[in-house]
Write a protein that holds these residues in place. Structure first.
Motif, PDB file in Angstrom:
ATOM      1  N   ARG A   2      48.479  -2.763 -51.790  1.00 20.23           N
ATOM      2  CA  ARG A   2      47.605  -3.897 -51.491  1.00 20.23           C
ATOM      3  C   ARG A   2      46.512  -3.589 -50.465  1.00 20.23           C
ATOM      4  NH1 ARG A   2      52.036  -8.254 -50.026  1.00 20.23           N
ATOM      5  NH2 ARG A   2      53.149  -6.350 -49.442  1.00 20.23           N
ATOM      6  N   LEU A   3      46.681  -2.519 -49.709  1.00 17.82           N
ATOM      7  CA  LEU A   3      45.690  -2.172 -48.693  1.00 17.82           C
ATOM      8  C   LEU A   3      45.027  -0.824 -48.990  1.00 17.82           C
ATOM      9  CD1 LEU A   3      47.651  -3.264 -45.484  1.00 17.82           C
ATOM     10  CD2 LEU A   3      46.023  -4.597 -46.826  1.00 17.82           C
ATOM     11  N   ALA A   4      45.051  -0.421 -50.237  1.00 16.98           N
ATOM     12  CA  ALA A   4      44.468   0.860 -50.610  1.00 16.98           C
ATOM     13  C   ALA A   4      43.003   0.934 -50.219  1.00 16.98           C
ATOM     14  CB  ALA A   4      44.613   1.074 -52.115  1.00 16.98           C
ATOM     15  N   GLY A   5      42.637   2.016 -49.535  1.00 21.66           N
ATOM     16  CA  GLY A   5      41.262   2.219 -49.125  1.00 21.66           C
ATOM     17  C   GLY A   5      40.868   1.518 -47.843  1.00 21.66           C
ATOM     18  N   ARG A   6      41.734   0.679 -47.315  1.00 22.88           N
ATOM     19  CA  ARG A   6      41.410  -0.061 -46.097  1.00 22.88           C
ATOM     20  C   ARG A   6      41.662   0.792 -44.864  1.00 22.88           C
ATOM     21  NH1 ARG A   6      38.624  -4.834 -47.138  1.00 22.88           N
ATOM     22  NH2 ARG A   6      39.410  -5.725 -49.076  1.00 22.88           N
ATOM     23  N   VAL A   7      40.842   0.564 -43.836  1.00 23.16           N
ATOM     24  CA  VAL A   7      41.034   1.226 -42.545  1.00 23.16           C
ATOM     25  C   VAL A   7      41.481   0.173 -41.539  1.00 23.16           C
ATOM     26  CG1 VAL A   7      39.934   2.488 -40.666  1.00 23.16           C
ATOM     27  CG2 VAL A   7      39.298   2.973 -43.045  1.00 23.16           C
ATOM     28  N   ALA A   8      42.639   0.390 -40.935  1.00 24.75           N
ATOM     29  CA  ALA A   8      43.210  -0.589 -40.020  1.00 24.75           C
ATOM     30  C   ALA A   8      43.422   0.011 -38.638  1.00 24.75           C
ATOM     31  CB  ALA A   8      44.537  -1.109 -40.555  1.00 24.75           C
ATOM     32  N   VAL A   9      43.092  -0.763 -37.622  1.00 28.25           N
ATOM     33  CA  VAL A   9      43.411  -0.416 -36.242  1.00 28.25           C
ATOM     34  C   VAL A   9      44.573  -1.290 -35.810  1.00 28.25           C
ATOM     35  CG1 VAL A   9      42.642  -0.514 -33.840  1.00 28.25           C
ATOM     36  CG2 VAL A   9      41.103   0.352 -35.606  1.00 28.25           C
ATOM     37  N   ILE A  10      45.617  -0.666 -35.289  1.00 24.07           N
ATOM     38  CA  ILE A  10      46.781  -1.403 -34.809  1.00 24.07           C
ATOM     39  C   ILE A  10      47.017  -1.018 -33.360  1.00 24.07           C
ATOM     40  CG2 ILE A  10      49.248  -1.834 -35.112  1.00 24.07           C
ATOM     41  CD1 ILE A  10      48.900  -0.986 -38.046  1.00 24.07           C
ATOM     42  N   THR A  11      46.860  -1.977 -32.457  1.00 20.93           N
ATOM     43  CA  THR A  11      47.113  -1.683 -31.049  1.00 20.93           C
ATOM     44  C   THR A  11      48.614  -1.837 -30.771  1.00 20.93           C
ATOM     45  OG1 THR A  11      46.719  -3.965 -30.292  1.00 20.93           O
ATOM     46  CG2 THR A  11      44.824  -2.468 -30.414  1.00 20.93           C
ATOM     47  N   GLY A  12      49.087  -1.059 -29.821  1.00 20.84           N
ATOM     48  CA  GLY A  12      50.526  -1.000 -29.605  1.00 20.84           C
ATOM     49  C   GLY A  12      51.225  -0.443 -30.832  1.00 20.84           C
ATOM     50  N   GLY A  16      58.039   0.273 -31.714  1.00 18.69           N
ATOM     51  CA  GLY A  16      58.438  -1.106 -31.910  1.00 18.69           C
ATOM     52  C   GLY A  16      57.790  -1.784 -33.097  1.00 18.69           C
ATOM     53  N   LEU A  17      57.397  -3.031 -32.887  1.00 11.62           N
ATOM     54  CA  LEU A  17      56.811  -3.824 -33.957  1.00 11.62           C
ATOM     55  C   LEU A  17      55.504  -3.219 -34.458  1.00 11.62           C
ATOM     56  CD1 LEU A  17      56.855  -6.341 -35.697  1.00 11.62           C
ATOM     57  CD2 LEU A  17      55.839  -7.620 -33.808  1.00 11.62           C
ATOM     58  N   GLY A  18      54.702  -2.690 -33.552  1.00 13.82           N
ATOM     59  CA  GLY A  18      53.439  -2.077 -33.962  1.00 13.82           C
ATOM     60  C   GLY A  18      53.646  -0.891 -34.889  1.00 13.82           C
ATOM     61  N   LEU A  19      54.652  -0.089 -34.601  1.00 13.10           N
ATOM     62  CA  LEU A  19      54.960   1.059 -35.459  1.00 13.10           C
ATOM     63  C   LEU A  19      55.435   0.583 -36.832  1.00 13.10           C
ATOM     64  CD1 LEU A  19      55.199   4.187 -35.540  1.00 13.10           C
ATOM     65  CD2 LEU A  19      57.593   3.890 -34.865  1.00 13.10           C
ATOM     66  N   ALA A  20      56.219  -0.490 -36.860  1.00 10.68           N
ATOM     67  CA  ALA A  20      56.680  -1.036 -38.140  1.00 10.68           C
ATOM     68  C   ALA A  20      55.505  -1.547 -38.963  1.00 10.68           C
ATOM     69  CB  ALA A  20      57.681  -2.165 -37.890  1.00 10.68           C
ATOM     70  N   ILE A  21      54.546  -2.179 -38.314  1.00 11.79           N
ATOM     71  CA  ILE A  21      53.357  -2.665 -39.026  1.00 11.79           C
ATOM     72  C   ILE A  21      52.541  -1.488 -39.545  1.00 11.79           C
ATOM     73  CG2 ILE A  21      51.168  -3.903 -38.760  1.00 11.79           C
ATOM     74  CD1 ILE A  21      52.604  -5.723 -36.745  1.00 11.79           C
ATOM     75  N   ALA A  22      52.377  -0.469 -38.711  1.00 12.54           N
ATOM     76  CA  ALA A  22      51.637   0.723 -39.149  1.00 12.54           C
ATOM     77  C   ALA A  22      52.310   1.368 -40.356  1.00 12.54           C
ATOM     78  CB  ALA A  22      51.539   1.725 -38.003  1.00 12.54           C
ATOM     79  N   THR A  23      53.633   1.445 -40.346  1.00 12.07           N
ATOM     80  CA  THR A  23      54.373   2.026 -41.462  1.00 12.07           C
ATOM     81  C   THR A  23      54.162   1.225 -42.739  1.00 12.07           C
ATOM     82  OG1 THR A  23      56.070   2.872 -39.938  1.00 12.07           O
ATOM     83  CG2 THR A  23      56.669   2.692 -42.263  1.00 12.07           C
ATOM     84  N   ALA A  24      54.215  -0.097 -42.619  1.00 12.73           N
ATOM     85  CA  ALA A  24      54.009  -0.956 -43.788  1.00 12.73           C
ATOM     86  C   ALA A  24      52.595  -0.822 -44.330  1.00 12.73           C
ATOM     87  CB  ALA A  24      54.298  -2.411 -43.416  1.00 12.73           C
ATOM     88  N   PHE A  25      51.615  -0.734 -43.452  1.00 11.34           N
ATOM     89  CA  PHE A  25      50.227  -0.574 -43.891  1.00 11.34           C
ATOM     90  C   PHE A  25      50.029   0.742 -44.626  1.00 11.34           C
ATOM     91  CE2 PHE A  25      47.276  -3.608 -41.440  1.00 11.34           C
ATOM     92  CZ  PHE A  25      48.192  -4.649 -41.529  1.00 11.34           C
ATOM     93  N   LEU A  26      50.642   1.794 -44.119  1.00  6.54           N
ATOM     94  CA  LEU A  26      50.529   3.093 -44.782  1.00  6.54           C
ATOM     95  C   LEU A  26      51.188   3.063 -46.155  1.00  6.54           C
ATOM     96  CD1 LEU A  26      51.257   5.371 -41.711  1.00  6.54           C
ATOM     97  CD2 LEU A  26      49.108   5.324 -43.005  1.00  6.54           C
ATOM     98  N   THR A  27      52.320   2.393 -46.250  1.00  2.32           N
ATOM     99  CA  THR A  27      52.998   2.259 -47.532  1.00  2.32           C
ATOM    100  C   THR A  27      52.117   1.539 -48.547  1.00  2.32           C
ATOM    101  OG1 THR A  27      55.172   2.216 -46.455  1.00  2.32           O
ATOM    102  CG2 THR A  27      55.038   1.302 -48.686  1.00  2.32           C
ATOM    103  N   GLU A  28      51.297   0.613 -48.048  1.00  2.00           N
ATOM    104  CA  GLU A  28      50.408  -0.159 -48.927  1.00  2.00           C
ATOM    105  C   GLU A  28      49.066   0.530 -49.150  1.00  2.00           C
ATOM    106  OE1 GLU A  28      51.046  -2.739 -50.673  1.00  2.00           O
ATOM    107  OE2 GLU A  28      53.006  -3.323 -49.900  1.00  2.00           O
ATOM    108  N   GLY A  29      48.929   1.780 -48.675  1.00  2.00           N
ATOM    109  CA  GLY A  29      47.751   2.575 -49.000  1.00  2.00           C
ATOM    110  C   GLY A  29      46.656   2.624 -47.961  1.00  2.00           C
ATOM    111  N   ALA A  30      46.852   1.986 -46.812  1.00  2.00           N
ATOM    112  CA  ALA A  30      45.808   1.958 -45.783  1.00  2.00           C
ATOM    113  C   ALA A  30      45.737   3.284 -45.025  1.00  2.00           C
ATOM    114  CB  ALA A  30      46.062   0.822 -44.800  1.00  2.00           C
TER     115      ALA A  30
END
Length: 244
Positions: A2-12, A16-30
């Motif tokens: 769902r996030l293929a090709g997207r560039v995301a900045v995640i602070t923190g 913790g939670l930030g790492l989990a969000i980063a992992t999910a974004f990478l799984t979705e192609g970001a």
């Protein structure tokens, strides 16, 4: 993806939670820029998604540091599509014994840091006429917790800041929403649940009867950054297991 090709900045974004969000974004192609004062567990992400992860040392309370972060993300990956302003801190203490320095650090990180990250990301997104911004609040933004005056006050302010940012930036093609987690088994939530007496006193307030998983919060962040939420703006999404 769902996030293929997207560039995301995640602070923190390095633990913790930030790492989990980063992992999910990478799984979705970001492609993901994880910003934090320390690298912590970033090596694991870099190994799992080579070429799609950038660690950037950042102090979100410092204006120049935040400007450098957003510029680096845009330069390294060629765009800036999503911001998750997740960096936060808590300095617990009842008001009569809470030090001024502790209060100011909490405000600087949680509120001023959110403002700086949203402002600088929005400047990049405005040039492209599109973007997604996700701020991070807490269930304590609207619930009283003794000893959490600084944390709760800043998170309540983040929610109102989000609504205002959504009204200002929506016409520019930028959706701004807030993610409000409840008790989660990562970061500050993990310390909370480590005390059986404290946890037993709060567990009954959850209709699902359990603490949330970081992955469940990350899924909600993916939703707010992804194609299913194109008509969601200025919303505070509570993900708290039915917390009373």
């Amino acid at each position: 993806m769902r996030l293929a090709g997207r560039v995301a900045v995640i602070t923190g974004g390095t633990k913790g939670l930030g790492l989990a969000i980063a992992t999910a974004f990478l799984t979705e192609g970001a492609r993901v820029v994880c910003a934090a004062r320390h690298p912590h567990d970033i090596g694991k992400l870099e190994a799992e998604a080579p070429g799609r992860v950038l660690y950037r040392p950042t102090d979100v309370a410092d204006e120049r540091s935040v400007q450098d972060l957003m510029n680096a993300a845009a330069e390294h990956f060629g765009a800036l599509d999503v911001l998750v302003s997740n960096a936060g801190t808590s300095r617990d203490g009842k008001i009569v014994r809470l030090g001024l320095a502790e209060w100011q650090e909490t405000v600087a990180t949680n509120l001023t840091g959110t403002f700086l990250c949203v402002r600088e990301a929005a400047r990049h997104m405005t040039e492209r006429g599109a973007g997604r911004i996700v701020t991070v609040s807490s269930s304590l933004a609207g619930r009283v917790a003794l000893g959490a005056s600084a944390y709760s006050a800043t998170k309540a302010a983040v929610e109102m800041f989000t609504r205002t940012a959504a009204a200002e930036l929506g016409p520019k093609g930028i959706n701004v929403n807030c993610l409000s987690p409840g008790y989660v088994d990562e970061g500050m939530g993990k310390r909370f649940s480590a005390d059986p007496a404290v946890w037993d006193a709060h567990k009954s307030r959850l209709s699902l009867g359990r603490m949330g998983r970081a992955e469940e919060i990350a899924d909600a962040a993916v939703y707010l950054a992804g194609p299913e939420s194109t008509y969601v703006n200025g919303h505070v999404l509570e993900v708290n297991g039915g917390l009373a």
